[in-house]
Design a protein around this motif. Structure first.
Motif, PDB file in Angstrom:
ATOM      1  N   ASP A 201       0.845  -1.210   0.000  1.00 48.19           N
ATOM      2  CA  ASP A 201       0.000   0.000   0.000  1.00 48.19           C
ATOM      3  C   ASP A 201       0.877   1.255   0.000  1.00 48.19           C
ATOM      4  O   ASP A 201       0.586   2.221  -0.715  1.00 48.19           O
TER       5      ASP A 201
ATOM      6  N   LEU B 169       2.324   1.697  -3.507  1.00 41.99           N
ATOM      7  CA  LEU B 169       1.350   2.194  -4.498  1.00 41.99           C
ATOM      8  C   LEU B 169       1.040   3.672  -4.277  1.00 41.99           C
ATOM      9  O   LEU B 169       0.943   4.451  -5.232  1.00 41.99           O
TER      10      LEU B 169
ATOM     11  N   GLU C  43      -9.214   1.953  -6.888  1.00 41.55           N
ATOM     12  CA  GLU C  43      -9.560   0.766  -6.073  1.00 41.55           C
ATOM     13  C   GLU C  43      -8.318   0.203  -5.380  1.00 41.55           C
ATOM     14  O   GLU C  43      -8.409  -0.327  -4.273  1.00 41.55           O
ATOM     15  N   SER C  44      -7.160   0.318  -6.039  1.00 48.27           N
ATOM     16  CA  SER C  44      -5.938  -0.200  -5.423  1.00 48.27           C
ATOM     17  C   SER C  44      -5.499   0.714  -4.276  1.00 48.27           C
ATOM     18  O   SER C  44      -5.012   0.246  -3.246  1.00 48.27           O
TER      19      SER C  44
ATOM     20  N   ARG D  70      -8.003   0.217  -1.279  1.00 50.38           N
ATOM     21  CA  ARG D  70      -8.413  -1.170  -1.001  1.00 50.38           C
ATOM     22  C   ARG D  70      -8.497  -1.399   0.509  1.00 50.38           C
ATOM     23  O   ARG D  70      -7.865  -0.674   1.297  1.00 50.38           O
TER      24      ARG D  70
ATOM     25  N   ILE E 101      -3.840  -9.063  -0.899  1.00 48.53           N
ATOM     26  CA  ILE E 101      -3.619  -8.235  -2.090  1.00 48.53           C
ATOM     27  C   ILE E 101      -4.080  -9.037  -3.314  1.00 48.53           C
ATOM     28  O   ILE E 101      -3.521 -10.097  -3.600  1.00 48.53           O
TER      29      ILE E 101
ATOM     30  N   SER F  15      -4.645  -6.897  -9.990  1.00 45.93           N
ATOM     31  CA  SER F  15      -5.524  -5.942 -10.681  1.00 45.93           C
ATOM     32  C   SER F  15      -4.962  -5.686 -12.076  1.00 45.93           C
ATOM     33  O   SER F  15      -3.795  -5.263 -12.216  1.00 45.93           O
TER      34      SER F  15
ATOM     35  N   LEU G 120      -3.886  -2.046 -12.632  1.00 46.46           N
ATOM     36  CA  LEU G 120      -2.613  -1.731 -11.965  1.00 46.46           C
ATOM     37  C   LEU G 120      -1.444  -2.337 -12.754  1.00 46.46           C
ATOM     38  O   LEU G 120      -0.379  -1.728 -12.899  1.00 46.46           O
TER      39      LEU G 120
ATOM     40  N   ASP H 243       0.767  -8.857  -8.622  1.00 43.07           N
ATOM     41  CA  ASP H 243       0.841  -8.068  -9.854  1.00 43.07           C
ATOM     42  C   ASP H 243       2.250  -8.051 -10.434  1.00 43.07           C
ATOM     43  O   ASP H 243       2.426  -8.070 -11.651  1.00 43.07           O
TER      44      ASP H 243
END
Ligand code: HEM
Length: 280
Positions: free
Chosen positions: A171, A174, A187-188, A191, A197, A200, A203, A272
């Motif tokens: 987090d 990001l 949304e990421s 979240r 996690i 996405s 992302l 991701d």
């Protein structure tokens, strides 16, 4: 300038400031307390129980340091200090390598040597390491069930409760990328930090952009992949060590042992960063 009074230091050396002579190696590091903490339970005691205790205690100390460093990396990302955050990530990885290498020492213990004291562990198991769970939490693998295994009003439960609702390293990363101008999906960024996690697609498009155009931030992504891979490597080596020591026996913590541990393998922390590889 004051000359130190006794014979611990180089004769004639002038210390620039007055120092407290009661601070010694032993007192500073609490060596007496530290050396009193290895308490084998087996009769004799069995020779290998000392190794088993020491190595677990060393792991707990490294877990403590890892948590200290991951918290620091998060704070540095939040403060917009990417170089220092990356430097901290490098230290985290170096510690992880030591964690993996230490398993070699435990593997010098044969199944029969472990058997000589295993019963005395009763239901104790690394499964109950709250610091390991804290590490999973701060990296994004949180679960309410992991907290509920610890009794009310314990240090362990309080520590896990406190980490449960806090943003993870991912987090912080990001949010940092978004502040740097990258199109991190809303949304990421918003979240639920108590849930796992989830990958996405939107992302991943942004991360591909980072990799293609921005070597500095791509480098940071790679350090996160190193961290993810390092933890998976520890899990793999731990399973192989468990398998060669107890085979298919059930764990002292009550799980199916190797069979349970195998379910924790190959689960990435930052999905991701793995998903994008085939599109780069
Ligand atoms: C002879 C040495 C060891 C054996 C036989 C062993 C065995 C096991 C087993 C069978 C489990 C599954 C839970 C259970 O039912 O007990 C487990 C979990 C675990 N062990 Fe070990 N272990 C050993 C050494 C270590 C060491 C040195 C550490 C370092 C702290 C460690 C940390 C853990 C952790 C963190 C888990 C939970 C993993 C998870 O749930 O993802 N173990 N161990």
């Amino acid at each position: 300038m004051k000359k130190r009074p006794s014979g611990f230091w180089v004769p004639g050396f002038q210390y620039p400031v007055e120092m407290d002579p009661s601070v010694t190696y032993g007192s500073y590091l609490a060596v007496d307390e530290l050396l009193s903490l290895q308490r084998p339970r087996s009769e004799g005691p069995e020779h290998d129980e000392m190794l088993f205790i020491v190595i677990h205690q060393v792991y707990e100390l490294w877990f403590k340091q890892l948590l200290h460093e991951v918290d620091h990396a998060i704070a540095l990302l939040e403060a917009g200090e990417p170089h220092r955050a990356q430097h901290t990530l490098k230290r985290i990885l170096t510690i992880l390598k030591v964690l993996v290498a230490q398993l070699d020492i435990l593997e010098t213990m044969t199944p029969l040597e472990f058997q000589s004291f295993r019963q005395r562990l009763e239901a104790a198991s690394g499964f109950q390491s709250d610091q390991f769970r804290q590490l999973e939490f701060v990296l994004g693998n949180k679960s309410r069930a992991a907290i509920d295994r610890f009794g009310a009003n314990t240090r362990a439960r309080a520590a896990l409760e406190s980490r449960y609702g806090k943003p993870t390293l991912w987090d912080a990363f990001l949010k940092y990328l978004a502040r740097e101008g990258y199109a991190v999906p809303k949304e990421s960024l918003s979240r639920d930090v108590t849930s796992r996690i989830e990958p996405s697609a939107a992302l991943q498009d942004t991360l591909i952009d980072v990799y293609r155009k921005d070597p500095k931030h791509a480098e940071m992504c790679e350090r996160l992949v190193d961290l993810d891979e390092g933890l998976q490597e520890w899990r793999y080596r731990h399973i192989k060590m468990v398998q060669r020591t107890i085979g298919a026996k059930i764990g002292t913590g009550g799980s199916s042992g190797v069979q349970y541990l195998a379910t924790t393998l190959m689960t990435p922390i930052f999905p991701d960063l793995w998903e994008i590889r085939s599109r780069l």
